[in-house]
Design a protein around this motif. Structure first.
Motif, PDB file in Angstrom:
ATOM      1  N   LYS A   5       0.829  -1.399  -0.307  1.00 51.41           N
ATOM      2  CA  LYS A   5       0.024  -0.285  -0.143  1.00 51.41           C
ATOM      3  C   LYS A   5       0.819   1.692  -0.108  1.00 51.41           C
ATOM      4  CE  LYS A   5      -2.178   3.154   1.991  1.00 51.41           C
ATOM      5  NZ  LYS A   5      -1.505   4.807   3.190  1.00 51.41           N
ATOM      6  N   VAL A  34      -1.756  -1.364  -3.220  1.00 52.89           N
ATOM      7  CA  VAL A  34      -3.142  -0.513  -2.614  1.00 52.89           C
ATOM      8  C   VAL A  34      -3.087   0.879  -3.188  1.00 52.89           C
ATOM      9  CG1 VAL A  34      -4.990   0.219  -1.056  1.00 52.89           C
ATOM     10  CG2 VAL A  34      -4.312  -1.873  -1.917  1.00 52.89           C
ATOM     11  N   SER A  36      -3.968   5.549  -2.146  1.00 52.33           N
ATOM     12  CA  SER A  36      -4.666   6.583  -1.962  1.00 52.33           C
ATOM     13  C   SER A  36      -4.148   7.257  -3.060  1.00 52.33           C
ATOM     14  CB  SER A  36      -3.919   7.200  -0.499  1.00 52.33           C
ATOM     15  OG  SER A  36      -3.560   6.201   0.362  1.00 52.33           O
ATOM     16  N   GLU A 123      -8.862   8.523  -5.650  1.00 47.69           N
ATOM     17  CA  GLU A 123      -8.793   7.524  -5.379  1.00 47.69           C
ATOM     18  C   GLU A 123      -8.808   6.635  -6.687  1.00 47.69           C
ATOM     19  OE1 GLU A 123      -9.036   8.575  -2.436  1.00 47.69           O
ATOM     20  OE2 GLU A 123      -7.640   7.307  -1.398  1.00 47.69           O
ATOM     21  N   SER A 127      -5.631   5.551  -8.911  1.00 45.60           N
ATOM     22  CA  SER A 127      -5.162   4.721  -9.503  1.00 45.60           C
ATOM     23  C   SER A 127      -5.408   4.593 -10.597  1.00 45.60           C
ATOM     24  CB  SER A 127      -6.501   3.629  -8.476  1.00 45.60           C
ATOM     25  OG  SER A 127      -7.423   4.368  -9.002  1.00 45.60           O
ATOM     26  N   GLY A 184      -7.495   2.126  -2.900  1.00 47.30           N
ATOM     27  CA  GLY A 184      -8.088   2.348  -1.700  1.00 47.30           C
ATOM     28  C   GLY A 184      -8.937   3.340  -0.861  1.00 47.30           C
ATOM     29  N   PHE A 185      -9.498   3.233   0.188  1.00 47.14           N
ATOM     30  CA  PHE A 185     -10.410   4.007   0.488  1.00 47.14           C
ATOM     31  C   PHE A 185     -11.717   3.916   0.314  1.00 47.14           C
ATOM     32  CE2 PHE A 185     -11.506   8.346   0.331  1.00 47.14           C
ATOM     33  CZ  PHE A 185     -11.803   8.392   2.079  1.00 47.14           C
ATOM     34  N   SER A 203      -7.122   3.566   2.852  1.00 48.35           N
ATOM     35  CA  SER A 203      -6.634   3.055   1.922  1.00 48.35           C
ATOM     36  C   SER A 203      -5.405   1.596   3.115  1.00 48.35           C
ATOM     37  CB  SER A 203      -5.357   4.141   1.301  1.00 48.35           C
ATOM     38  OG  SER A 203      -6.170   5.047   0.961  1.00 48.35           O
ATOM     39  N   THR A 206      -7.995  -0.827   3.603  1.00 43.75           N
ATOM     40  CA  THR A 206      -8.366  -1.666   2.065  1.00 43.75           C
ATOM     41  C   THR A 206      -7.205  -2.676   1.389  1.00 43.75           C
ATOM     42  OG1 THR A 206      -9.141   0.785   1.033  1.00 43.75           O
ATOM     43  CG2 THR A 206      -9.008  -1.053  -0.394  1.00 43.75           C
TER      44      THR A 206
END
Ligand code: ADP
Ligand code: ASP
Ligand code: MG
Length: 454
Positions: A5, A34, A36, A123, A127, A184-185, A203, A206
């Protein structure tokens, strides 16, 4: 397989994302990454929504958010032939943001549901972009498999359902691509499908839910410090990295304020005995901290770390003829737990009891107790209720506290010697966390005095 993460601090800029790319591409085997929102973007998204609600200019905030993402998409990190297509997809999300802000300002209304939609974009954009930066990566949409339900006005993860959805969604990992990028989140409500989230800093959680469901070998939390430290390094400059922590110690350190990991994160991985490592994206060679089910501290060490929650309220409840202290204590804890309010500390007091809660929960706690005591007759015969704000909770955490029964006295004496009044104190349910309530103005002095004992 492993789960990694990267927090906002690690994905904020082109140069930090270069480190992320290097770290992920230098792992072997399947990996879930993952991420943020870009550092500071969640705060900007909320700021824009508040400006729109107040009928103020939000365009500049939106332009700042746009600029932050554009700088990354049109950097050498994204292959030249992917930049335009990626920017088109990011622009669609930015157009959504513009619509949300317009709607908020036209309707002069910002519901929790709308705010969840707004913050999800951070996010969703990060991502998407990161999935174009890392080789052999594909985007996995967390909103499809992280499910929440309502609990006392909060959204909490539905772990069984989430677990099975994760297993199903990631069954192709390693064959269709080596690296899965997941925001995440963000999550969705199990019943309505509305976009929700796991709370600020969520996150980490997650990543833990994914690691637990997939029975990962390790969960790596990459951040901007060399590991879990003996105190918050922003407050205590002398704080040092702790090489090894037990799950239980790290759980208490986080529950009592260590911001480095979001508190619910540890439970799912602890349950599956998956080690967590805290590593520094900006210093990847540093050994970091490893968290496992073992307790390795020397028995000579009094405790492992100090933490604090700076904004706390103490509620003083006075006993009455018909409701004596022991019964009153249980009653207060029951009422607060029924309302989903976390009690940081509770202690008996002369003619009553004290309960410490986060200041943000204090009004709800007072309301719940007032309503409950209303059944006790007139105001004069029901228990008295007083709130003391302007206090902080300072905790010392370590499994060794159980070995040294005099630790709590030493800790209180240390604060008294430093001229700091301990308003109330108690040992937490684990038996190895001792929490003291001190005036908020002396919060840093209290941490400094206790940190010297480590
Ligand atoms: P991320 O964006 O990676 O999630 P956070 O800001 O949530 O990062 O958490 C990392 C920060 O937590 C560090 O920069 C540090 O200032 C702070 N922090 C607070 N307490 C501790 C602690 N005991 N050990 C390490 N870091 C801590
Ligand atoms: N972006 C979210 C926040 O700032 C979640 C996270 O970073 O973990 O709170
Ligand atoms: Mg964090």
């Amino acid at each position: 397989m492993r789960v990694m993460k990267f927090g906002g601090t690690s994905v904020g800029t082109v140069s930090s994302l270069r480190n992320v790319k290097h770290i992920v591409e230098n792992t072997s085997g399947p990996v879930v990454v993952v991420v943020s929102a870009l550092g500071g973007v969640t705060d900007l998204l909320i700021k824009g929504a508040r400006l729109a609600l107040d009928g103020m200019e939000w365009d500049e905030t939106l332009r700042t958010v746009e600029g932050r993402h554009r700088d990354i998409v049109f950097s050498p990190l994204v292959a030249a032939d992917l930049q335009d297509a990626t920017w088109k997809e990011v622009s669609d999300l930015l157009a959504l943001l513009r619509n949300y802000y317009t709607g908020i300002s036209l309707l002069n209304d910002l519901s929790e549901r709308t705010l969840c939609n707004v913050v999800s974009l951070g996010e969703r954009m990060s991502s998407l972009i990161i999935s174009r930066i890392i080789d052999d990566a594909a985007l996995y949409q967390s909103m499809d498999f992280i499910k929440t339900e309502r609990w006392f006005g909060k959204n909490i993860a539905v772990t069984d359902l989430t677990d099975s959805l994760i297993c199903r969604r990631f069954s192709d990992l390693g064959t269709s691509c080596r690296v899965a990028i997941a925001p995440g989140f963000i999550s969705t409500d199990r019943d309505t499908g509305d976009i929700t989230n796991l709370g600020r800093g969520g996150s980490d959680y997650t990543a833990a839910l994914i690691a637990a469901a997939l029975e990962a070998d390790v969960l790596d939390i990459w951040t901007d410090v060399d590991g879990f430290m003996t105190a918050d390094p922003r407050i205590i400059k002398e704080a040092k990295v702790i090489a090894h922590l037990s799950f239980l110690e790290s759980m208490d350190l986080c529950n009592f304020g260590a911001k480095v990991i979001y508190p619910p994160t540890i439970y799912p991985v602890f349950h599956k005995n998956i080690p967590i490592r805290i590593l520094n994206t900006f210093n990847p060679e540093a050994p970091g901290t490893i968290i496992t089910d073992e307790h390795k501290a020397s028995s000579l060490q009094l405790f492992r770390g100090v933490t604090s929650i700076s904004e706390v309220s103490v509620i003083d409840v006075g006993e009455t003829e018909s409701l004596r202290a022991p019964e009153l204590h249980t009653r207060v804890l029951n009422v607060l737990s029924k309302h989903g309010i976390e009690v940081l500390l509770s202690a008996s007091a002369l003619k009553g009891m004290k309960a410490a809660v986060r200041r943000s929960d204090a009004a709800a706690a007072m309301r719940a107790l007032r309503e409950d005591f209303a059944g006790e007759g007139s105001e004069a015969t029901s228990p008295s209720l007083d709130e003391h704000a302007d206090v902080s909770a300072i905790s010392a955490v370590g499994e060794n506290i159980k070995l040294h029964p005099d630790t709590s006295c030493r800790l209180s004496d240390t604060l008294q010697d430093a001229g700091i009044d301990v308003i109330t104190s108690a040992t937490g349910a684990s038996g190895f966390t001792f929490t003291m309530i001190v005036p908020q103005a002396l919060h840093k002095e209290a941490l400094t005095a206790l940190h010297r004992l480590i």
